[in-house]
Design an enzyme around this catalytic site. Structure first.
Site, PDB file in Angstrom:
ATOM      1  N   ASP A  71       0.845  -1.196   0.000  1.00 49.74           N
ATOM      2  CA  ASP A  71       0.000   0.000   0.000  1.00 49.74           C
ATOM      3  C   ASP A  71       0.880   1.245   0.000  1.00 49.74           C
ATOM      4  OD1 ASP A  71      -1.904   1.939   0.435  1.00 49.74           O
ATOM      5  OD2 ASP A  71      -2.149   1.481   2.576  1.00 49.74           O
ATOM      6  N   GLU A  89      -7.550 -20.612 -16.301  1.00 57.64           N
ATOM      7  CA  GLU A  89      -7.857 -21.239 -15.016  1.00 57.64           C
ATOM      8  C   GLU A  89      -8.948 -22.266 -15.286  1.00 57.64           C
ATOM      9  OE1 GLU A  89      -9.618 -20.423 -10.569  1.00 57.64           O
ATOM     10  OE2 GLU A  89     -10.562 -19.604 -12.352  1.00 57.64           O
ATOM     11  N   ASP A  92      -1.901  -1.174  -3.742  1.00 53.75           N
ATOM     12  CA  ASP A  92      -2.239  -0.400  -4.945  1.00 53.75           C
ATOM     13  C   ASP A  92      -1.129  -0.487  -5.992  1.00 53.75           C
ATOM     14  OD1 ASP A  92      -0.294   1.412  -3.920  1.00 53.75           O
ATOM     15  OD2 ASP A  92      -1.858   2.316  -2.664  1.00 53.75           O
ATOM     16  N   HIS A 135      -4.104 -17.226  -4.942  1.00 49.51           N
ATOM     17  CA  HIS A 135      -4.967 -16.450  -4.043  1.00 49.51           C
ATOM     18  C   HIS A 135      -6.224 -17.205  -3.613  1.00 49.51           C
ATOM     19  CE1 HIS A 135      -6.659 -16.149  -7.969  1.00 49.51           C
ATOM     20  NE2 HIS A 135      -7.765 -15.621  -7.479  1.00 49.51           N
ATOM     21  N   ASP A 136      -6.454 -18.390  -4.171  1.00 50.04           N
ATOM     22  CA  ASP A 136      -7.629 -19.191  -3.801  1.00 50.04           C
ATOM     23  C   ASP A 136      -7.249 -20.390  -2.936  1.00 50.04           C
ATOM     24  OD1 ASP A 136      -9.337 -17.613  -5.372  1.00 50.04           O
ATOM     25  OD2 ASP A 136      -9.005 -18.845  -7.152  1.00 50.04           O
ATOM     26  N   ASN A 170      -0.333   4.490  -0.225  1.00 53.94           N
ATOM     27  CA  ASN A 170      -0.953   5.749   0.216  1.00 53.94           C
ATOM     28  C   ASN A 170      -1.659   5.666   1.573  1.00 53.94           C
ATOM     29  OD1 ASN A 170      -3.150   4.249  -0.429  1.00 53.94           O
ATOM     30  ND2 ASN A 170      -4.037   5.671  -1.905  1.00 53.94           N
ATOM     31  N   ASP A 184      -9.733 -16.178 -16.155  1.00 57.60           N
ATOM     32  CA  ASP A 184     -10.446 -16.643 -14.973  1.00 57.60           C
ATOM     33  C   ASP A 184     -11.569 -17.618 -15.338  1.00 57.60           C
ATOM     34  OD1 ASP A 184     -10.972 -16.051 -12.023  1.00 57.60           O
ATOM     35  OD2 ASP A 184     -12.952 -15.724 -12.891  1.00 57.60           O
ATOM     36  N   ASP A 230      -5.298 -10.297 -15.549  1.00 56.23           N
ATOM     37  CA  ASP A 230      -6.345 -11.273 -15.267  1.00 56.23           C
ATOM     38  C   ASP A 230      -7.566 -10.874 -16.094  1.00 56.23           C
ATOM     39  OD1 ASP A 230      -7.766 -13.332 -13.871  1.00 56.23           O
ATOM     40  OD2 ASP A 230      -6.573 -12.882 -12.085  1.00 56.23           O
ATOM     41  N   ASP A 286      -4.083   3.882   2.773  1.00 54.81           N
ATOM     42  CA  ASP A 286      -5.521   3.622   2.968  1.00 54.81           C
ATOM     43  C   ASP A 286      -5.783   2.172   3.387  1.00 54.81           C
ATOM     44  OD1 ASP A 286      -5.106   2.208   0.659  1.00 54.81           O
ATOM     45  OD2 ASP A 286      -6.651   3.220  -0.526  1.00 54.81           O
TER      46      ASP A 286
HETATM   47  C1  NOJ Z   1     -11.484 -17.880  -9.864  1.00 50.81           C
HETATM   48  C2  NOJ Z   1     -10.723 -16.831  -9.139  1.00 50.81           C
HETATM   49  O1  NOJ Z   1      -9.392 -17.239  -9.007  1.00 50.81           O
HETATM   50  C3  NOJ Z   1     -11.415 -16.622  -7.823  1.00 50.81           C
HETATM   51  O2  NOJ Z   1     -10.685 -15.833  -6.931  1.00 50.81           O
HETATM   52  C4  NOJ Z   1     -12.765 -16.031  -8.126  1.00 50.81           C
HETATM   53  O3  NOJ Z   1     -13.506 -15.953  -6.931  1.00 50.81           O
HETATM   54  C5  NOJ Z   1     -13.550 -16.873  -9.122  1.00 50.81           C
HETATM   55  N1  NOJ Z   1     -12.762 -17.368 -10.209  1.00 50.81           N
HETATM   56  C6  NOJ Z   1     -14.680 -16.076  -9.708  1.00 50.81           C
HETATM   57  O4  NOJ Z   1     -14.181 -15.096 -10.582  1.00 50.81           O
END
Ligand code: NOJ
Length: 564
Positions: free
Chosen positions: A21, A256, A29, A332-333, A23, A199, A98, A25
């Site tokens: 980050d 993905e 960013d 990130h999932d 700034n 995605d 993405d 907040d």
């Molecule tokens: C896969 C993404 O990696 C995930 O973070 C997202 O919630 C779903 N697709 C829906 O876009």
């Protein structure tokens, strides 16, 4: 096999909300990323995959886009983005964006128009259906829980959303929708980006007629995998996109794709006839799911090493000379790699570096998720109040309030599998909030930041970070690690994962101990060599007595060059 820059690249994924980050907040960013580009250069990665930065109401942290042509306010402006791209290219780092095109946000102007009336020109951009006697049009479940349909009183019909109700699915059967998306893609490509991560891309073609899913679990709504994944027109749509858009640029795409077989992957990534260059498949990350559980996604079962070898080897061998693999252990999932596949407690350094060796020595393009290079771990927040992820919050509500499960047991599931494990802020230093922000972070920092952080990692030449850096250099210096054939040895061994990589007369041997034990083993006789040279290891290795007899310490990893 053709040689291309994207096969030779190492990719680093940035989840911008949690990266840096600039700034105060509390939200990462674009300018925050610019500040850290020299760090990425030092690590040695070639490509950055930026999770979504477009305008979004952030129901799903940017995976719900309301304007594809602008940047979300919290992250900065389009001018900041242009500067980010220029600064990356100046350092010879490529950028892939993405691309979320299975769905938009319900706040996208197309959807706002679409819901106003049945004859609005945008109506057919989404999947609207009449209900059945006060019920949804079919029994499909949303991936985030509940029904995949939302009733809209304005027109008395339902719309389909495979994710949250603020993420309505686009109607890919409509050629105008496809052309709109292709135009948008060209707009970004013309700005000079280097590709897209697509995605949930294998959800874009649904079974015509949207029939009920077969009933496989005792629940009102059913996961409609057979009707939503890898649908009948998937390859056709992606080939059209490649022909009309992507083939005009020197870029790459990574899809993905959950629930794909190697057969799908060969079709999708085939050099001439496929639509994508590579894809992320998830079989190895799902080995620990108990498929008989009421919720495999949140369940856990022990798995053994031969199972992992079977999955990885099938992907390596089936795609050999036919498609192209990717490798990743986290994103990130997913939970953090070292917590999920290693031992983040007793053997944190050893297993983080052993997994790094695994990631960077297979055939396929490797993806490092932010923080993995310093060994960031899962987080164990005590209260659900500290979690932010919509999937986690929905699940908690459903499991505790609707199903009546014990909240503590549900928190244990969250600690192991929540997506927020990967989304706590990046740990830069020992200062307040790990140096991520001078304000209040949007999600709490993992308390272990005083030990695990970039500042310490950079200062210690024996850190996880420097090990990653050396491995990346090793991959760059040895094309055999990119293009060489993979061959598994010691197939059934319960502790050791060993394989060779061979390119013409060059051969490397990778041996990885996946356990806290100290196995002693012999290399099989067909691995003939007169001598070997140790290229990298996460332990100090003394010269061994016999060339073929090895003992590996807990989570030890070694890469040798073998001389014929
Ligand atoms: C896969 C993404 O990696 C995930 O973070 C997202 O919630 C779903 N697709 C829906 O876009």
């Amino acid at each position: 096999m053709s040689k291309t820059w994207w096969k030779e690249s190492v990719v680093y994924q940035i989840y911008p909300r949690s990266f840096n980050d600039s700034n105060g907040d509390g939200i990462g960013d674009l300018r925050g990323i610019i500040e850290k580009l020299d760090y990425l250069k030092l690590l040695g990665v070639d490509v950055v995959w930026l999770s979504p930065v477009y305008k979004s109401p952030n129901d799903d942290n940017g995976y719900d886009i309301s304007d594809y042509h602008d940047i979300m306010d919290e992250f900065g402006t389009l001018a900041d983005w242009e500067e980010l791209l220029a600064e990356m290219h100046r350092r010879d780092i490529k950028l892939i964006m993405d691309l979320v095109i299975n769905h938009t946000s319900d706040e996208h102007p197309w959807f706002i128009e679409s819901r106003t009336s049945k004859d609005n020109p945008y109506r057919d951009y989404y999947l609207w259906r009449e209900g059945r006697a006060d019920r949804e049009p079919n029994n499909w479940a949303s991936i985030f829980g509940g029904s995949a349909w939302e009733y809209d009183a304005a027109t008395g019909e339902y719309y389909l959303h495979l994710f949250s109700k603020k993420q309505p699915d686009l109607n890919w059967e409509n050629p105008t929708v496809r052309q709109e998306l292709y135009d948008m893609m060209r707009w970004w490509l013309d700005k000079g980006i280097d590709g897209f991560r697509m995605d949930a891309i294998n959800l874009i073609s649904k079974t015509p007629g949207l029939p009920d899913a077969s009933v496989t679990r005792d629940a009102r709504y059913q996961f409609a995998s057979e009707h939503v994944f890898n649908g009948p027109r998937l390859l056709e749509f992606l080939s059209e996109m490649k022909r009309e858009v992507l083939s005009h640029y020197d870029v790459f795409t990574v899809g993905e794709t959950s629930l794909v077989t190697t057969g799908h992957a060969i079709d999708l990534t085939h050099e001439e006839t496929g639509g994508l260059n590579m894809l992320h498949q998830f079989e190895h990350t799902e080995l620990n799911r108990d498929l008989s559980s009421f919720s495999p996604r949140w369940s856990r079962r022990p798995w053994d090493l031969p199972e992992l070898k079977e999955v990885m080897t099938r992907w390596q061998k089936d795609l050999e000379n036919k498609g192209w693999n990717t490798h990743f252990l986290g994103n990130h999932d997913l939970p953090r790699a070292v917590s999920n596949f290693g031992d983040d407690d007793h053997y944190w350094f050893e297993s983080a570096t052993q997994l790094a060796t695994f990631l960077l020595t297979l055939q396929g393009t490797p993806y490092i998720y932010q923080g993995e290079e310093i060994g960031m771990t899962n987080v164990h927040f005590a209260s659900i109040e500290d979690y932010r992820d919509i999937e986690t919050l929905n699940m908690y509500r459903e499991f505790v309030e609707d199903k009546g499960l014990d909240p503590e047991a549900v928190m244990t599931m969250i600690h192991a599998k929540s997506r927020d494990n990967a989304r706590t802020p990046m740990q830069w230093d020992t200062g307040p909030h790990a140096g991520f922000t001078t304000g209040t972070p949007w999600m709490k920092v993992n308390p272990n930041y005083t030990k695990i952080n970039v500042e310490h990692a950079l200062a210690d030449s024996a850190s996880v970070f420097h090990y990653y850096r050396r491995l990346i250099q090793l991959r760059k210096a040895n094309p055999v690690l990119v293009y060489g054939t993979y061959d598994l040895i010691l197939d059934a061994h319960e502790q050791i994962y060993a394989f060779t990589r061979t390119l013409e007369d060059e051969r490397l041997l990778v041996i990885l101990n996946f356990t806290p034990e100290t196995p002693r083993f012999e290399l099989p006789e067909h691995i003939h060599f007169s001598d070997k040279e140790l290229l990298i290891s996460n332990y100090k290795v003394d010269p061994v007595e016999r060339i073929n007899l090895l003992t590996l310490r807990p989570f030890e990893a070694r890469v040798y060059r073998l001389f014929p």
